[in-house]
Write a protein that holds these residues in place. Structure first.
Motif, PDB file in Angstrom:
ATOM      1  N   PRO A 185      29.295  46.504  35.759  1.00 15.62           N
ATOM      2  CA  PRO A 185      28.446  45.325  35.989  1.00 15.62           C
ATOM      3  C   PRO A 185      28.889  44.148  35.135  1.00 15.62           C
ATOM      4  N   GLY A 186      29.002  43.001  35.776  1.00 15.58           N
ATOM      5  CA  GLY A 186      29.384  41.785  35.082  1.00 15.58           C
ATOM      6  C   GLY A 186      30.860  41.667  34.802  1.00 15.58           C
ATOM      7  N   ARG A 187      31.656  42.666  35.221  1.00 13.51           N
ATOM      8  CA  ARG A 187      33.083  42.649  34.896  1.00 13.51           C
ATOM      9  C   ARG A 187      33.964  42.667  36.141  1.00 13.51           C
ATOM     10  N   ALA A 188      33.377  42.504  37.320  1.00 13.86           N
ATOM     11  CA  ALA A 188      34.171  42.519  38.543  1.00 13.86           C
ATOM     12  C   ALA A 188      35.011  41.249  38.626  1.00 13.86           C
ATOM     13  N   GLY A 189      36.197  41.390  39.168  1.00 12.25           N
ATOM     14  CA  GLY A 189      37.089  40.255  39.316  1.00 12.25           C
ATOM     15  C   GLY A 189      37.880  40.356  40.598  1.00 12.25           C
ATOM     16  N   PRO A 190      38.934  39.538  40.740  1.00  7.70           N
ATOM     17  CA  PRO A 190      39.715  39.517  41.980  1.00  7.70           C
ATOM     18  C   PRO A 190      40.265  40.877  42.393  1.00  7.70           C
ATOM     19  N   ALA A 191      40.766  41.654  41.435  1.00  3.92           N
ATOM     20  CA  ALA A 191      41.354  42.948  41.788  1.00  3.92           C
ATOM     21  C   ALA A 191      40.308  43.894  42.369  1.00  3.92           C
ATOM     22  N   ALA A 192      39.090  43.855  41.828  1.00  6.20           N
ATOM     23  CA  ALA A 192      38.030  44.723  42.350  1.00  6.20           C
ATOM     24  C   ALA A 192      37.657  44.316  43.771  1.00  6.20           C
ATOM     25  N   VAL A 193      37.606  43.004  44.041  1.00  4.51           N
ATOM     26  CA  VAL A 193      37.296  42.539  45.394  1.00  4.51           C
ATOM     27  C   VAL A 193      38.400  42.952  46.357  1.00  4.51           C
ATOM     28  N   GLU A 194      39.652  42.806  45.930  1.00  2.38           N
ATOM     29  CA  GLU A 194      40.759  43.220  46.792  1.00  2.38           C
ATOM     30  C   GLU A 194      40.676  44.707  47.102  1.00  2.38           C
ATOM     31  N   ALA A 195      40.381  45.525  46.080  1.00  4.57           N
ATOM     32  CA  ALA A 195      40.251  46.970  46.301  1.00  4.57           C
ATOM     33  C   ALA A 195      39.113  47.263  47.271  1.00  4.57           C
ATOM     34  N   SER A 197      40.332  59.608  36.260  1.00  3.54           N
ATOM     35  CA  SER A 197      41.785  59.727  36.253  1.00  3.54           C
ATOM     36  C   SER A 197      42.378  58.333  36.155  1.00  3.54           C
ATOM     37  N   VAL A 198      43.459  58.184  35.426  1.00  6.13           N
ATOM     38  CA  VAL A 198      44.005  56.851  35.155  1.00  6.13           C
ATOM     39  C   VAL A 198      44.413  56.127  36.433  1.00  6.13           C
ATOM     40  N   ASP A 199      44.780  56.870  37.478  1.00  8.79           N
ATOM     41  CA  ASP A 199      45.217  56.213  38.712  1.00  8.79           C
ATOM     42  C   ASP A 199      44.055  55.632  39.512  1.00  8.79           C
ATOM     43  N   MET A 200      42.818  55.812  39.051  1.00  9.38           N
ATOM     44  CA  MET A 200      41.665  55.216  39.711  1.00  9.38           C
ATOM     45  C   MET A 200      41.269  53.873  39.105  1.00  9.38           C
ATOM     46  N   LEU A 201      41.931  53.475  38.036  1.00  7.22           N
ATOM     47  CA  LEU A 201      41.614  52.190  37.421  1.00  7.22           C
ATOM     48  C   LEU A 201      42.019  51.050  38.335  1.00  7.22           C
ATOM     49  N   THR A 202      41.266  49.972  38.263  1.00  5.11           N
ATOM     50  CA  THR A 202      41.516  48.817  39.111  1.00  5.11           C
ATOM     51  C   THR A 202      41.412  47.542  38.281  1.00  5.11           C
ATOM     52  N   GLY A 203      42.349  46.632  38.514  1.00  4.44           N
ATOM     53  CA  GLY A 203      42.220  45.294  37.957  1.00  4.44           C
ATOM     54  C   GLY A 203      42.441  45.179  36.465  1.00  4.44           C
ATOM     55  N   ILE A 204      43.158  46.119  35.859  1.00  6.42           N
ATOM     56  CA  ILE A 204      43.507  46.025  34.448  1.00  6.42           C
ATOM     57  C   ILE A 204      44.981  45.637  34.371  1.00  6.42           C
ATOM     58  N   ASP A 205      45.282  44.614  33.608  1.00  6.81           N
ATOM     59  CA  ASP A 205      46.633  44.051  33.626  1.00  6.81           C
ATOM     60  C   ASP A 205      47.678  45.017  33.080  1.00  6.81           C
ATOM     61  N   GLY A 244      45.815  46.149  41.474  1.00  6.49           N
ATOM     62  CA  GLY A 244      45.661  45.039  40.542  1.00  6.49           C
ATOM     63  C   GLY A 244      46.245  45.299  39.169  1.00  6.49           C
ATOM     64  N   ILE A 245      47.067  46.351  39.032  1.00  6.10           N
ATOM     65  CA  ILE A 245      47.725  46.647  37.762  1.00  6.10           C
ATOM     66  C   ILE A 245      49.041  45.870  37.719  1.00  6.10           C
ATOM     67  N   LEU A 246      49.334  45.202  36.604  1.00  3.47           N
ATOM     68  CA  LEU A 246      50.547  44.401  36.504  1.00  3.47           C
ATOM     69  C   LEU A 246      51.684  45.124  35.789  1.00  3.47           C
ATOM     70  N   GLU A 258      49.097  35.688  33.077  1.00  6.75           N
ATOM     71  CA  GLU A 258      47.761  36.192  33.364  1.00  6.75           C
ATOM     72  C   GLU A 258      47.408  37.435  32.558  1.00  6.75           C
ATOM     73  N   LEU A 259      48.352  37.990  31.772  1.00 12.24           N
ATOM     74  CA  LEU A 259      48.061  39.192  31.003  1.00 12.24           C
ATOM     75  C   LEU A 259      46.883  38.958  30.068  1.00 12.24           C
ATOM     76  N   ARG A 260      45.848  39.757  30.258  1.00 11.14           N
ATOM     77  CA  ARG A 260      44.629  39.587  29.464  1.00 11.14           C
ATOM     78  C   ARG A 260      43.987  40.916  29.092  1.00 11.14           C
ATOM     79  N   SER A 261      44.048  41.894  29.986  1.00  4.13           N
ATOM     80  CA  SER A 261      43.347  43.156  29.754  1.00  4.13           C
ATOM     81  C   SER A 261      44.338  44.289  29.507  1.00  4.13           C
ATOM     82  N   VAL A 262      43.980  45.165  28.551  1.00  8.52           N
ATOM     83  CA  VAL A 262      44.835  46.280  28.146  1.00  8.52           C
ATOM     84  C   VAL A 262      43.983  47.545  28.107  1.00  8.52           C
ATOM     85  N   CYS A 263      44.519  48.642  28.659  1.00  7.15           N
ATOM     86  CA  CYS A 263      43.810  49.922  28.645  1.00  7.15           C
ATOM     87  C   CYS A 263      44.615  50.951  27.862  1.00  7.15           C
ATOM     88  N   LEU A 264      43.952  51.586  26.897  1.00  2.00           N
ATOM     89  CA  LEU A 264      44.592  52.547  26.006  1.00  2.00           C
ATOM     90  C   LEU A 264      44.073  53.962  26.245  1.00  2.00           C
TER      91      LEU A 264
END
Length: 359
Positions: A47-57, A164-172, A249-251, A295-301
């Motif tokens: 919630p509150g964190r949806a962006g272009p990649a989520a809409v595309e998905a 699972s990591v392959d389900m992530l969306t919209g993280i750069d 949406g992963i770069l 556009e790099l802004r988000s990182v997932c560890l």
């Protein structure tokens, strides 16, 4: 935390009509509220964190829901979902959709296009209806948990994903834990490295791998740097493209060498200090790559070394946080995520963030 109300069919059609005109490349400026809310309802973003990649998905799933045929194919071209069409002008996408129906462009515009938009909106409503997940609580990490963490005089929201990591969306940038030979896990195993390798590869109609993208690009990096058969220094971070994960949406994928294979065994050694070094190098590399990818802004560890490395999960988090806190204090332009395949691991991360907050 509240979830959005059910999206309106009419409003969805209007937003899909604007998306048809602007195409996927226009999503960053469109900010389609109903589609963003529907993406949250479908579990594609917190919630509150949806962006272009989520809409595309979301739109991709809705078009897949149409089941192919003329309707599905026309919808895919209408929104620029076919490979190579995302930046086609609207008139070219409409022309191709008209060809699929075997009618003139004017006939398609007046009749069939409205059907495509309406059916896509219906599919989105079907996808959104069964979801509306409950808010994560201290006793349940859930599909995600957003933890507000104080950094200096501000608060930084950090998102923990249980999936699972392959389900992530919209993280750069997704960071993968690697060994010091930079050799990826086999595609049939269950590690994060293997999962990313599978998901990023380009596959044929029967699921066969046509291009093992991450392995190919890592091999090219090793050859360029003269490290064939040799190790790299622990803490080294090597970038590759995201391969087919770009559709989510992963770069970029960053491969952090943190575990050292023990010669003559199947075991690994890991120095926790190398985890902090790798985290610092992740952000150093990302800042450098912003010249090419502004556009790099988000990182997932992940929790480095907590799998085959055998490191305790709470120890891994502690050494990650040493470097992460310093990076967030230095640069407030980052959005940070963690990913954990299992709820217990997510619980460890959430508890670690809570302890940092309380401390």
């Amino acid at each position: 935390m509240t979830y959005p109300a059910d999206p309106s069919h009419g409003a969805l059609v209007d937003e899909l009509r604007r998306l048809r005109v602007e195409g996927l490349v226009g999503l960053r400026t469109l900010r389609p509220r109903e589609l963003l809310d529907a993406a949250v309802a479908c579990g594609l973003a917190p919630p509150g964190r949806a962006g272009p990649a989520a809409v595309e998905a979301l739109v991709r799933r809705a078009v897949e829901e149409l089941g192919g045929g003329r309707l599905g194919d026309a919808a895919a071209y209408t929104f620029g979902l076919r490979p190579g069409t995302r930046d086609w002008p609207a008139q070219d996408r409409r022309r191709r959709s008209a060809e699929i129906y075997g009618v003139s462009v004017d006939r398609f515009r007046k009749h069939y296009e409205a059907r495509v938009l309406a059916e896509t909106a219906d599919a989105i409503l079907r996808l959104a209806a069964p979801h509306h997940p409950g808010e994560a609580t201290p006793d349940k990490a859930g599909p995600w948990h957003v933890v507000p963490v104080p950094i200096d005089s501000r608060t930084v929201p950090i998102t923990v994903h249980t999936c699972s990591v392959d389900m992530l969306t919209g993280i750069d940038v997704i960071v993968s834990s690697a060994n010091t030979y930079l050799e990826l896990a086999h595609t049939f195993t269950t590690s994060l490295s293997a999962c990313l390798r599978r998901a990023a590869s380009r596959k044929g109609p029967s699921g066969e791998i046509l291009d093992d993208t991450l392995a190919r690009e890592l091999s090219a990096w090793i050859a360029r740097h003269g490290r064939a058969g040799l190790t790299v220094a622990p803490g080294t971070v090597v970038p590759t493209s995201a391969g087919d994960l770009a559709q989510r949406g992963i770069l970029r994928i960053y491969h952090a060498a943190v575990v050292a294979p023990r010669p003559g065994t199947n075991a690994y050694d890991i120095d926790p200090a190398h985890i902090s070094l790798a985290v610092a190098n992740v952000f150093r590399l990302a800042r450098t790559e912003r010249t090419e990818f502004p556009e790099l802004r988000s990182v997932c560890l992940p929790l480095f070394g907590a799998g085959r490395g055998g490191l305790a999960e709470d120890v891994s988090f502690t050494w990650i946080w040493v470097a992460l806190a310093a990076e967030l204090a230095r640069d407030d332009g980052w959005e940070v995520h963690f990913v954990a395949r299992y709820p217990d691991t997510a619980r460890t991360i959430v508890d670690g963030l809570a302890a940092v907050t309380d401390g």
